[in-house]
Design a protein around this motif. Structure first.
Motif, PDB file in Angstrom:
ATOM      1  N   ARG A  26       8.375   1.235   8.681  1.00 59.75           N
ATOM      2  CA  ARG A  26       7.343   0.482   8.801  1.00 59.75           C
ATOM      3  C   ARG A  26       6.295   0.745   7.651  1.00 59.75           C
ATOM      4  NH1 ARG A  26       4.820   0.130  14.450  1.00 59.75           N
ATOM      5  NH2 ARG A  26       4.699   2.240  14.296  1.00 59.75           N
ATOM      6  N   THR A  27       5.809  -0.418   6.885  1.00 59.96           N
ATOM      7  CA  THR A  27       5.033  -0.232   5.681  1.00 59.96           C
ATOM      8  C   THR A  27       3.717   0.477   6.251  1.00 59.96           C
ATOM      9  OG1 THR A  27       4.404  -2.524   5.682  1.00 59.96           O
ATOM     10  CG2 THR A  27       6.234  -1.715   4.167  1.00 59.96           C
ATOM     11  N   LYS A  28       3.289   0.089   7.598  1.00 55.87           N
ATOM     12  CA  LYS A  28       2.004   0.367   8.026  1.00 55.87           C
ATOM     13  C   LYS A  28       1.765   1.629   8.412  1.00 55.87           C
ATOM     14  CE  LYS A  28       0.826  -4.341   9.904  1.00 55.87           C
ATOM     15  NZ  LYS A  28       0.399  -5.017  10.865  1.00 55.87           N
ATOM     16  N   ARG A  29       2.910   2.567   8.262  1.00 56.61           N
ATOM     17  CA  ARG A  29       2.613   3.878   8.676  1.00 56.61           C
ATOM     18  C   ARG A  29       2.047   4.699   7.862  1.00 56.61           C
ATOM     19  NH1 ARG A  29       8.309   7.777  10.037  1.00 56.61           N
ATOM     20  NH2 ARG A  29       7.050   9.684  10.147  1.00 56.61           N
ATOM     21  N   PHE A  30       1.030   5.682   7.728  1.00 52.31           N
ATOM     22  CA  PHE A  30       0.750   6.496   7.086  1.00 52.31           C
ATOM     23  C   PHE A  30       1.588   7.984   6.729  1.00 52.31           C
ATOM     24  CE2 PHE A  30      -3.080   3.554   7.638  1.00 52.31           C
ATOM     25  CZ  PHE A  30      -3.875   3.487   6.842  1.00 52.31           C
ATOM     26  N   GLY A  31       0.986   8.441   5.689  1.00 52.97           N
ATOM     27  CA  GLY A  31       1.635   9.883   5.401  1.00 52.97           C
ATOM     28  C   GLY A  31       3.021   9.741   4.490  1.00 52.97           C
ATOM     29  N   LEU A  32       3.168   8.516   4.078  1.00 52.12           N
ATOM     30  CA  LEU A  32       4.315   8.451   3.193  1.00 52.12           C
ATOM     31  C   LEU A  32       4.286   8.574   1.775  1.00 52.12           C
ATOM     32  CD1 LEU A  32       6.608   5.672   5.133  1.00 52.12           C
ATOM     33  CD2 LEU A  32       6.446   8.220   5.387  1.00 52.12           C
ATOM     34  N   ASP A  33       3.095   7.918   1.381  1.00 54.71           N
ATOM     35  CA  ASP A  33       2.816   7.839  -0.192  1.00 54.71           C
ATOM     36  C   ASP A  33       1.203   7.735  -0.534  1.00 54.71           C
ATOM     37  OD1 ASP A  33       1.888   6.332  -2.552  1.00 54.71           O
ATOM     38  OD2 ASP A  33       4.020   6.604  -3.028  1.00 54.71           O
ATOM     39  N   TRP A  34       0.652   8.852  -0.888  1.00 57.61           N
ATOM     40  CA  TRP A  34      -1.055   8.857  -0.947  1.00 57.61           C
ATOM     41  C   TRP A  34      -1.499   7.881  -1.501  1.00 57.61           C
ATOM     42  CZ3 TRP A  34      -3.338   9.002  -5.516  1.00 57.61           C
ATOM     43  CH2 TRP A  34      -2.665   9.638  -6.410  1.00 57.61           C
ATOM     44  N   LEU A  35      -0.767   7.272  -2.718  1.00 55.01           N
ATOM     45  CA  LEU A  35      -1.451   5.997  -3.405  1.00 55.01           C
ATOM     46  C   LEU A  35      -1.401   4.728  -2.519  1.00 55.01           C
ATOM     47  CD1 LEU A  35      -2.906   4.985  -5.762  1.00 55.01           C
ATOM     48  CD2 LEU A  35      -0.523   5.066  -6.980  1.00 55.01           C
ATOM     49  N   ASP A  36      -0.203   4.577  -1.864  1.00 54.35           N
ATOM     50  CA  ASP A  36      -0.055   3.469  -1.072  1.00 54.35           C
ATOM     51  C   ASP A  36      -1.353   3.262   0.108  1.00 54.35           C
ATOM     52  OD1 ASP A  36       2.104   2.213  -2.458  1.00 54.35           O
ATOM     53  OD2 ASP A  36       3.497   2.970  -0.623  1.00 54.35           O
ATOM     54  N   ASP A  37      -1.579   4.675   0.613  1.00 55.00           N
ATOM     55  CA  ASP A  37      -2.598   4.671   1.436  1.00 55.00           C
ATOM     56  C   ASP A  37      -3.920   4.591   1.039  1.00 55.00           C
ATOM     57  OD1 ASP A  37      -0.303   5.109   3.383  1.00 55.00           O
ATOM     58  OD2 ASP A  37      -0.815   7.385   3.637  1.00 55.00           O
ATOM     59  N   ALA A  38      -4.102   5.238  -0.087  1.00 54.32           N
ATOM     60  CA  ALA A  38      -5.405   5.048  -0.664  1.00 54.32           C
ATOM     61  C   ALA A  38      -5.720   3.520  -1.191  1.00 54.32           C
ATOM     62  CB  ALA A  38      -5.509   5.846  -2.082  1.00 54.32           C
ATOM     63  N   SER A  39      -4.783   2.962  -1.565  1.00 49.08           N
ATOM     64  CA  SER A  39      -4.879   1.266  -1.809  1.00 49.08           C
ATOM     65  C   SER A  39      -5.250   0.555  -0.799  1.00 49.08           C
ATOM     66  CB  SER A  39      -3.671   1.059  -2.551  1.00 49.08           C
ATOM     67  OG  SER A  39      -3.324   1.579  -3.783  1.00 49.08           O
ATOM     68  N   ARG A  40      -4.443   0.836   0.614  1.00 45.05           N
ATOM     69  CA  ARG A  40      -4.786   0.175   1.518  1.00 45.05           C
ATOM     70  C   ARG A  40      -6.152   0.393   2.272  1.00 45.05           C
ATOM     71  NH1 ARG A  40      -1.161   1.710   6.691  1.00 45.05           N
ATOM     72  NH2 ARG A  40       0.217   1.999   4.953  1.00 45.05           N
ATOM     73  N   PRO A  48     -17.618   0.988   2.899  1.00 45.35           N
ATOM     74  CA  PRO A  48     -18.205  -0.087   2.334  1.00 45.35           C
ATOM     75  C   PRO A  48     -18.438   0.365   0.884  1.00 45.35           C
ATOM     76  CG  PRO A  48     -19.837   1.141   3.651  1.00 45.35           C
ATOM     77  CD  PRO A  48     -18.488   1.261   3.988  1.00 45.35           C
ATOM     78  N   SER A  49     -18.683   1.278   0.478  1.00 46.41           N
ATOM     79  CA  SER A  49     -18.949   1.642  -0.851  1.00 46.41           C
ATOM     80  C   SER A  49     -17.629   1.970  -1.970  1.00 46.41           C
ATOM     81  CB  SER A  49     -19.489   3.131  -0.966  1.00 46.41           C
ATOM     82  OG  SER A  49     -21.179   2.951  -0.532  1.00 46.41           O
ATOM     83  N   PHE A  50     -16.527   1.859  -1.222  1.00 42.75           N
ATOM     84  CA  PHE A  50     -15.239   2.105  -2.035  1.00 42.75           C
ATOM     85  C   PHE A  50     -14.113   1.390  -1.555  1.00 42.75           C
ATOM     86  CE2 PHE A  50     -17.494   6.152  -1.735  1.00 42.75           C
ATOM     87  CZ  PHE A  50     -17.639   6.405  -2.989  1.00 42.75           C
ATOM     88  N   THR A  51     -14.356   0.023  -1.971  1.00 41.12           N
ATOM     89  CA  THR A  51     -13.336  -1.172  -1.744  1.00 41.12           C
ATOM     90  C   THR A  51     -12.382  -1.494  -2.873  1.00 41.12           C
ATOM     91  OG1 THR A  51     -15.080  -2.685  -2.466  1.00 41.12           O
ATOM     92  CG2 THR A  51     -14.978  -2.290  -0.047  1.00 41.12           C
ATOM     93  N   LYS A  52     -12.690  -0.584  -4.088  1.00 43.09           N
ATOM     94  CA  LYS A  52     -11.485  -0.858  -4.993  1.00 43.09           C
ATOM     95  C   LYS A  52     -11.281   0.612  -5.502  1.00 43.09           C
ATOM     96  CE  LYS A  52     -13.056  -5.343  -6.533  1.00 43.09           C
ATOM     97  NZ  LYS A  52     -13.569  -6.357  -7.669  1.00 43.09           N
ATOM     98  N   LEU A  53     -10.240   0.817  -6.319  1.00 42.10           N
ATOM     99  CA  LEU A  53      -9.721   2.010  -6.857  1.00 42.10           C
ATOM    100  C   LEU A  53     -10.058   1.565  -8.568  1.00 42.10           C
ATOM    101  CD1 LEU A  53      -6.909   3.188  -5.130  1.00 42.10           C
ATOM    102  CD2 LEU A  53      -9.055   3.675  -4.549  1.00 42.10           C
ATOM    103  N   ASP A  54     -11.043   1.511  -8.979  1.00 44.49           N
ATOM    104  CA  ASP A  54     -11.482   1.005 -10.126  1.00 44.49           C
ATOM    105  C   ASP A  54     -11.601   2.525 -11.222  1.00 44.49           C
ATOM    106  OD1 ASP A  54     -11.269  -1.419 -10.056  1.00 44.49           O
ATOM    107  OD2 ASP A  54     -13.368  -1.957  -9.801  1.00 44.49           O
ATOM    108  N   VAL A  55     -12.305   3.425 -10.674  1.00 43.45           N
ATOM    109  CA  VAL A  55     -12.292   4.669 -11.485  1.00 43.45           C
ATOM    110  C   VAL A  55     -11.850   5.836 -10.924  1.00 43.45           C
ATOM    111  CG1 VAL A  55     -14.229   6.176 -12.283  1.00 43.45           C
ATOM    112  CG2 VAL A  55     -14.578   3.709 -12.309  1.00 43.45           C
TER     113      VAL A  55
END
Length: 253
Positions: A26-40, A48-55
């Motif tokens: 299931r793609t909603k599961r955490f702990g498989l890919d840190w970039l997927d989780d960070a993006s989600r 509220p201060s970090f809603t995009k991974l721009d920097v």
């Protein structure tokens, strides 16, 4: 009929796993890919201060593996890739020269603003300023030499670069991740850093070897950050060590 569809899907999944080593999760599961989780987490607005991974600060950039993955998958506005070893830095520049969002910096981020020594091994990914970690030391047969490198604190680097906030901080410094955190005290205290992912080898170490989880966890928790998930890259079959990553984020105020 629905049960027949489920049975067919289950059999198909097992056949795929048996043949090619993959299975459906299931793609909603955490702990498989840190970039997927960070993006989600950013997309869903957990803080509220970090809603995009721009920097992104890519600390221990090596030859650009993470920078290339970031560009391909989330396209940040700016990736600051820090790599202190001259020969590795040259490869980093060559590998990312076509990636306009990647800014290569030939120094490391630690807890001091000074020159330091780094141990170089046959594989550049193991280069470390630590004298000993649970996986590597100069007594190892793959050790090549020791070089002098330049180090800065993250707080100083952020000020010099004019970066107001870091949406994602990735640290992979072969045991020296705690030192990078210790050099970011002002940035952590002011919550100028959002998501943090770092590498460790084991939870703790009675010998005092670098590269353990608990000291980094203590430092981050003291600044109001919390654990999100763990990620396992490798587990050694006959030693109490492995290569893991942990993802943290600030608690919303």
């Amino acid at each position: 009929m629905p049960s027949l569809v489920k049975d067919w899907a289950a059999r198909a999944s097992h056949r795929m796993q048996a043949k090619v080593g993959y299975r459906f999760l299931r793609t909603k599961r955490f702990g498989l890919d840190w970039l997927d989780d960070a993006s989600r987490i950013a997309r869903q607005g957990w803080h509220p201060s970090f809603t995009k991974l721009d920097v992104v600060f890519d600390v221990g950039a090596n030859v650009g593996q993470t920078a290339s993955k970031l560009v391909q998958r989330i396209s940040p506005q700016a990736i600051y890739s820090f790599e202190p070893v001259e020969s590795t830095f040259a490869q980093l520049q060559a590998n990312t020269k076509s990636l306009t969002s990647v800014h290569c910096l030939n120094y490391g981020l630690s807890d001091v603003n000074a020159n330091s020594s780094i141990h170089i091994y046959e594989s550049s990914v193991y280069a470390s300023t630590c004298d000993r970690t649970p996986v590597m030391s100069p007594e190892n047969e793959t050790y090549l030499r020791t070089e002098t490198i330049k180090l800065k604190t993250l707080d100083k680097a952020r000020a010099e670069l004019g970066v107001e906030k870091i949406d994602l901080l990735k640290i992979d410094t072969e045991g020296a991740d705690l030192r990078t955190i210790q050099g970011a005290q002002a940035s952590l205290q002011s919550k100028a850093i959002g998501l943090i992912v770092f590498e460790f080898y084991r939870p703790s170490d009675a010998t005092g070897a670098s590269g353990t989880l608990f000291p980094v966890d203590e430092a981050l928790v003291s600044h109001g950050y919390r654990l999100v998930a763990f990620y396992t890259d490798h587990v050694h079959p006959d030693r109490a060590t492995g290569i893991y990553n942990a993802l943290y984020m600030p608690e919303p105020q």
